[in-house]
Design a protein around this motif. Structure first.
Motif, PDB file in Angstrom:
ATOM      1  N   MET A   1       0.876  -1.211  -0.030  1.00  0.00           N
ATOM      2  CA  MET A   1      -0.172   0.067  -0.221  1.00  0.00           C
ATOM      3  C   MET A   1       0.982   1.387   0.148  1.00  0.00           C
ATOM      4  SD  MET A   1      -1.112  -0.636   4.090  1.00  0.00           S
ATOM      5  CE  MET A   1      -2.573   0.413   3.993  1.00  0.00           C
ATOM      6  N   LEU A   2       0.166   2.362  -0.405  1.00  0.00           N
ATOM      7  CA  LEU A   2       0.886   3.535  -0.296  1.00  0.00           C
ATOM      8  C   LEU A   2       1.076   4.200   0.944  1.00  0.00           C
ATOM      9  CD1 LEU A   2      -1.068   5.572  -3.153  1.00  0.00           C
ATOM     10  CD2 LEU A   2       0.940   4.360  -3.280  1.00  0.00           C
ATOM     11  N   SER A   3       2.073   4.414   1.344  1.00  0.00           N
ATOM     12  CA  SER A   3       2.692   5.021   2.597  1.00  0.00           C
ATOM     13  C   SER A   3       2.607   6.444   2.720  1.00  0.00           C
ATOM     14  CB  SER A   3       4.165   4.495   3.237  1.00  0.00           C
ATOM     15  OG  SER A   3       4.348   5.170   4.554  1.00  0.00           O
ATOM     16  N   CYS A   4       2.119   7.067   3.541  1.00  0.00           N
ATOM     17  CA  CYS A   4       2.062   8.416   3.701  1.00  0.00           C
ATOM     18  C   CYS A   4       2.548   9.104   4.988  1.00  0.00           C
ATOM     19  CB  CYS A   4       0.650   9.129   3.687  1.00  0.00           C
ATOM     20  SG  CYS A   4       0.333  11.052   3.623  1.00  0.00           S
ATOM     21  N   VAL A   5       3.824   9.792   4.893  1.00  0.00           N
ATOM     22  CA  VAL A   5       4.757  10.173   6.062  1.00  0.00           C
ATOM     23  C   VAL A   5       3.961  11.558   6.569  1.00  0.00           C
ATOM     24  CG1 VAL A   5       6.354  11.745   4.638  1.00  0.00           C
ATOM     25  CG2 VAL A   5       6.856  10.444   7.058  1.00  0.00           C
ATOM     26  N   LYS A   6       3.741  11.698   7.967  1.00  0.00           N
ATOM     27  CA  LYS A   6       3.066  12.813   8.503  1.00  0.00           C
ATOM     28  C   LYS A   6       3.808  13.243   9.872  1.00  0.00           C
ATOM     29  CE  LYS A   6      -0.413  10.253  10.658  1.00  0.00           C
ATOM     30  NZ  LYS A   6      -2.007   9.950  10.708  1.00  0.00           N
ATOM     31  N   HIS A   7       3.500  14.417  10.170  1.00  0.00           N
ATOM     32  CA  HIS A   7       2.646  15.235   9.709  1.00  0.00           C
ATOM     33  C   HIS A   7       3.730  16.486   9.129  1.00  0.00           C
ATOM     34  CE1 HIS A   7       0.314  13.604  12.813  1.00  0.00           C
ATOM     35  NE2 HIS A   7      -0.812  13.585  11.754  1.00  0.00           N
ATOM     36  N   PHE A   8       3.984  17.048   8.054  1.00  0.00           N
ATOM     37  CA  PHE A   8       4.950  17.853   7.484  1.00  0.00           C
ATOM     38  C   PHE A   8       4.779  19.259   7.512  1.00  0.00           C
ATOM     39  CE2 PHE A   8       7.572  19.197   3.800  1.00  0.00           C
ATOM     40  CZ  PHE A   8       8.818  18.801   4.348  1.00  0.00           C
ATOM     41  N   ALA A   9       5.500  19.906   8.628  1.00  0.00           N
ATOM     42  CA  ALA A   9       6.328  19.554   9.091  1.00  0.00           C
ATOM     43  C   ALA A   9       6.513  20.304  10.504  1.00  0.00           C
ATOM     44  CB  ALA A   9       7.796  19.658   8.481  1.00  0.00           C
ATOM     45  N   LEU A  10       7.142  19.652  11.697  1.00  0.00           N
ATOM     46  CA  LEU A  10       7.250  20.117  12.927  1.00  0.00           C
ATOM     47  C   LEU A  10       6.341  20.035  13.886  1.00  0.00           C
ATOM     48  CD1 LEU A  10       9.278  23.451  11.620  1.00  0.00           C
ATOM     49  CD2 LEU A  10      10.253  21.429  11.733  1.00  0.00           C
ATOM     50  N   TYR A  11       5.301  19.287  13.457  1.00  0.00           N
ATOM     51  CA  TYR A  11       4.047  19.225  14.432  1.00  0.00           C
ATOM     52  C   TYR A  11       4.302  18.850  15.755  1.00  0.00           C
ATOM     53  CZ  TYR A  11      -1.015  17.880  15.144  1.00  0.00           C
ATOM     54  OH  TYR A  11      -2.353  17.740  15.650  1.00  0.00           O
ATOM     55  N   GLY A  12       5.415  18.146  16.057  1.00  0.00           N
ATOM     56  CA  GLY A  12       5.537  17.751  17.526  1.00  0.00           C
ATOM     57  C   GLY A  12       6.165  18.868  18.358  1.00  0.00           C
ATOM     58  N   ALA A  13       6.623  19.590  17.668  1.00  0.00           N
ATOM     59  CA  ALA A  13       6.970  21.095  18.542  1.00  0.00           C
ATOM     60  C   ALA A  13       6.124  22.124  18.678  1.00  0.00           C
ATOM     61  CB  ALA A  13       8.233  21.684  17.578  1.00  0.00           C
ATOM     62  N   SER A  14       4.731  21.620  18.840  1.00  0.00           N
ATOM     63  CA  SER A  14       3.967  22.674  19.093  1.00  0.00           C
ATOM     64  C   SER A  14       3.928  23.329  20.470  1.00  0.00           C
ATOM     65  CB  SER A  14       2.538  22.103  19.000  1.00  0.00           C
ATOM     66  OG  SER A  14       2.220  21.111  19.887  1.00  0.00           O
ATOM     67  N   GLN A  15       3.677  24.783  20.544  1.00  0.00           N
ATOM     68  CA  GLN A  15       4.068  25.317  21.810  1.00  0.00           C
ATOM     69  C   GLN A  15       3.147  24.785  22.920  1.00  0.00           C
ATOM     70  OE1 GLN A  15       3.646  29.584  21.052  1.00  0.00           O
ATOM     71  NE2 GLN A  15       5.684  29.688  19.856  1.00  0.00           N
ATOM     72  N   ALA A  16       3.814  24.661  24.095  1.00  0.00           N
ATOM     73  CA  ALA A  16       3.104  24.479  25.497  1.00  0.00           C
ATOM     74  C   ALA A  16       2.546  22.977  25.253  1.00  0.00           C
ATOM     75  CB  ALA A  16       2.022  25.324  25.759  1.00  0.00           C
ATOM     76  N   GLY A  17       2.987  22.202  24.302  1.00  0.00           N
ATOM     77  CA  GLY A  17       2.512  20.873  24.191  1.00  0.00           C
ATOM     78  C   GLY A  17       0.869  20.663  23.988  1.00  0.00           C
ATOM     79  N   ARG A  18       0.247  21.854  23.340  1.00  0.00           N
ATOM     80  CA  ARG A  18      -1.011  21.978  22.931  1.00  0.00           C
ATOM     81  C   ARG A  18      -1.186  21.848  21.363  1.00  0.00           C
ATOM     82  NH1 ARG A  18      -4.159  26.694  22.367  1.00  0.00           N
ATOM     83  NH2 ARG A  18      -2.635  27.951  23.569  1.00  0.00           N
ATOM     84  N   ASP A  19      -2.024  20.606  21.333  1.00  0.00           N
ATOM     85  CA  ASP A  19      -2.300  20.336  19.923  1.00  0.00           C
ATOM     86  C   ASP A  19      -2.813  21.419  18.921  1.00  0.00           C
ATOM     87  OD1 ASP A  19      -2.083  18.074  18.059  1.00  0.00           O
ATOM     88  OD2 ASP A  19      -3.597  16.751  18.926  1.00  0.00           O
ATOM     89  N   TYR A  20      -2.381  21.407  17.625  1.00  0.00           N
ATOM     90  CA  TYR A  20      -2.768  22.138  16.666  1.00  0.00           C
ATOM     91  C   TYR A  20      -1.891  23.635  16.903  1.00  0.00           C
ATOM     92  CZ  TYR A  20      -6.422  18.638  16.882  1.00  0.00           C
ATOM     93  OH  TYR A  20      -7.245  17.591  16.712  1.00  0.00           O
TER      94      TYR A  20
END
Length: 757
Positions: free
Chosen positions: A200-219
């Protein structure tokens, strides 16, 4: 006509020819189809919809999907599975549309399909790339048996803030380990031939830097300079691209002030021009529409911006579908830009073999023989056991005797709904093995008495948020005091206590950030009461993130971190607790003493005023209330046996050019059990043009050693391992001294140095 005008005409002509050549597909069949398509049909291919039924990660579910497929307004679907159901959708696309273009069928197969493996953070703690690739391979076999040909995985976001719930979905904090895992998962999903019906097609995510969101707050917003970006956060995405990943999903956050979904520097300059990516880019769930809330304009504005930036497919939001034709008429986008995006999607369908046979993923005999088989479940059991990390083992409480009298307590000891972990939408929690079931299977001669002991949390408001996908937190009608008393009574009658405690599955994952990452108060009270009995206590700790556990760690207990282990959870936990398997996991993310230390990770830099180890000095970089060091370092993990390292030596003391260095160390099993050890190599660049981290992971190898066995283990440092991105974003190595450290975790003490000339 003047010479100047003649030259200008020639220049424009050749520019036009070059642009046309760039837009034409290298696959003749795709180009032939594109030439037949109307503008509406091309735009339709850029539209990804969901009819509902899966796990929605936004407020929008697509409407009137069947008629949109018939109208040629849909390029792909997700949230639909099963050969018969997918066949209905695919048949509409290839029978009821003018050009009979088949659909992509996507899904979030994050850590296994029906055979659910440990959460990705847990998988990463195996440090076993062959094992991780096999989990992706099996997931692809199962998912494709259900008609799915495109997977929104792997998530490779570097995360150094455990408050962020989606740390559970990735490989932790380190770019070297994360890159290795990204490669393994892409290779596992895609195999060697994407036209084969079990790839199956693979889809790498989330491009980019999503894991560095300020205060650990999603989005939330991300604010990061490019040197840190290139050296610490981008490598796993690039590793996936280099491994041939077929698609990329944009992130919700902004990058340098522009949301990723409309960021041309990110999607075109970096991803395509610098890295050479030639697949297609899809937005995350309505992330295109959400650019309006970022302040980038109305839906037409942000749709045009995203297309021009390099976005090819719009997930659920229908911004492309409803605005691009108008934007062409107004000159805001060109048909060539739509052709470019459409070509990439058609090429992916061609690569999958869908034009040759739109139904070749739809073999109704496959689900029964490929999905959740006994063999698959046995593999999931073995994988889970290899993901567990032994954090502490006071007086060798673990492993337990199989004929012991055991008090099994805790709100997660008999909680089927909390075994699979977050982001397991394709799994069935009813099929999961509970801890009490696993204990009885692995140790049938043990005497096991069960007591719930506490609720996961007594906070009803929190429980309501956690239970959004079903009952993960069930608040007992009994009082907390009555439950603790029952647990203490059971403990007093036992030889040993096993307390299964921690987080519910949806206390981590998407939209599940926490400012307090300690064990919930209700369970802390239970643990204190159990320890007060004087009985030996082993904590089996479940969570989707590193937790802050200084109180529990300082108690006279054993602590086995099991994450959320998947469909075979109870059996795997039983295997490790009773010694059928000796734990070998190593932490892929640092565990803080408290949230005040966050972000905390191993590859930190020195300051101009470094604090002496283990000592407080005024006017140095430190805290008043806790040491700088974490509770548990990156790479940490104990075993039922012990290992000794000695005799580190390098095969060269000077190198130049593309030469490599081999570091060899002697590792000996000095304990009483056979066991596996992850030998880790860290590198320190002593002097360079931009401030270096104290040390960085640059190699590891998992080895099996029998009791008393000694092995020579060699790890290679390549010339690329010495390189970094400098102030001009050039990937270079600078001459000078490098120090190699080898050991059992990121505090490795054995060291030796060499010179790069």
């Amino acid at each position: 006509m003047t010479l100047h005008k003649q030259c200008l005409i020639v220049f424009l002509f050749y520019t036009f020819i070059q642009l046309c050549a760039q837009e034409r597909s290298s696959i003749p069949e795709v180009q032939e189809l594109l030439d037949k398509m109307t503008l509406d049909e091309k735009i339709g291919q850029l539209n990804l919809l969901t009819p509902g039924g899966g796990v929605a990660t936004g407020a929008v579910v697509s409407k009137d999907v069947e008629n949109k497929i018939k109208s040629g307004q849909v390029g792909g679907l997700f949230g639909v599975s099963g050969p018969d159901k997918v066949r209905i959708a695919q048949k509409i696309a290839v029978k009821d549309t003018r050009l009979k273009i088949p659909l992509l069928i996507g899904s979030d197969v994050i850590h296994g399909y029906k055979t659910t493996f440990p959460i990705p953070l847990g998988l990463s703690c195996s440090w076993d790339m062959e094992l991780i690739e096999k989990t992706a391979r099996l997931a692809a076999i199962e998912a494709t048996a259900d008609g799915i040909n495109w997977n929104f995985s792997p998530m490779v976001d570097i995360a150094r803030d455990p408050r962020w719930g989606r740390i559970a979905e990735g490989a932790g904090e380190d770019p070297y380990l994360g890159s290795a895992i990204a490669r393994a998962m892409v290779q596992g999903y895609q195999g060697t031939d994407l036209s084969h019906p079990n790839t199956m097609l693979s889809c790498v995510k989330h491009f980019a830097l999503y894991g560095a969101s300020q205060a650990g707050r999603d989005y939330h917003t991300v604010d990061m300079g490019k040197i840190k970006m290139f050296n610490q956060y981008l490598p796993p995405y690039k590793a996936a691209v280099d491994a041939g990943v077929a698609s990329v999903m944009t992130s919700f956050n902004d990058v340098d002030g522009i949301p990723a979904t409309g960021n041309r520097w990110l999607l075109t300059d970096l991803l395509r021009n610098r890295w050479g990516f030639n697949g297609f880019v899809v937005s995350d769930y309505t992330s295109l529409n959400e650019m309006m809330f970022h302040g980038l304009g109305n839906l037409q504005d942000v749709s045009a911006l995203s297309l021009k930036a390099g976005l090819d497919m719009d997930m659920v939001g229908e911004g492309f579908l409803t605005t691009l034709k108008k934007s062409i008429a107004e000159g805001k986008v060109t048909e060539e830009e739509i052709n470019r995006a459409c070509t990439r999607i058609l090429e992916a369908k061609y690569t999958l073999g869908l034009f040759d046979d739109p139904y070749h993923y739809l073999d109704s005999s496959r689900p029964k023989k490929d999905i959740l088989t006994p063999k698959n479940r046995q593999f999931a059991r073995e994988v889970a056991a290899r993901s567990f990390v032994l954090l502490k083992n006071h007086k060798a409480i673990l492993p337990l005797r199989k004929n012991a009298k055991i008090a099994l307590v805790g709100p997660l000891a008999d909680s089927r709904n909390n075994m699979l972990g977050t982001w397991a939408p394709t799994g069935n929690p009813d099929l999961a093995v509970t801890v009490i079931e696993g204990f009885k299977k692995v140790a049938p001669t043990a005497t096991i008495a069960y007591a719930k002991g506490a609720n996961i949390t007594d906070d009803k408001a929190l429980a309501k948020k956690v239970n959004v996908f079903g009952p993960r937190v069930v608040i007992d009608k009994r009082s907390p005091e009555a439950m603790i008393k029952e647990a203490v009574d059971v403990a007093n009658s036992a030889d040993v206590v096993v307390a299964v405690v921690g987080e519910a599955t949806e206390m981590s994952g998407e939209s599940a950030s926490r400012t307090d990452i300690s064990i919930p108060k209700s369970q802390k009270k239970l643990i204190r009461a159990l320890v007060a009995t004087g009985k030996p206590v082993a904590l089996v700790l479940m969570s989707g993130r590193p937790l802050s556990i200084p109180e529990e760690y300082n108690m006279p207990v054993a602590i086995l971190q099991v994450w959320h282990p998947g469909v075979e959870a109870g059996n795997a936990i039983g295997d490790v607790v009773f010694g059928n398997y000796n734990p070998s996991g190593k932490l892929s993310a640092t565990w803080p003493r408290n949230v005040g230390q966050i972000p905390i990770y191993h590859s930190v830099k020195n300051t101009g005023r470094p604090n002496p180890e283990g000592k407080y000095e005024k006017f140095k970089t430190n805290y008043l209330d806790v040491p700088n060091t974490p509770l548990l370092p990156f790479g940490y993990g104990l075993s039922y046996t012990t290992f000794a390292y000695s005799n580190l030596r390098l095969d060269k003391t000077e190198i130049s050019g593309n030469q490599s260095v081999n570091a060899t160390v002697t590792v000996e099993n000095t304990g009483d059990y056979d066991g596996e050890e992850v030998v880790q190599l860290y590198l320190s660049d002593v002097v360079r043009s931009i401030t270096p981290p104290k040390r960085q992971l640059k190699g590891f190898k998992k080895v099996m050693l029998k009791k008393g066995e000694r092995k020579e283990v060699t790890l290679t440092v390549s010339s690329d391992d010495l390189k970094f991105y400098n102030g001009n974003l050039e990937f270079i190595a600078e001459p000078g001294e490098f120090v190699i450290y080898v050991g059992t975790d990121s505090n490795a003490e054995l060291s030796s140095s060499f010179i790069l000339k």
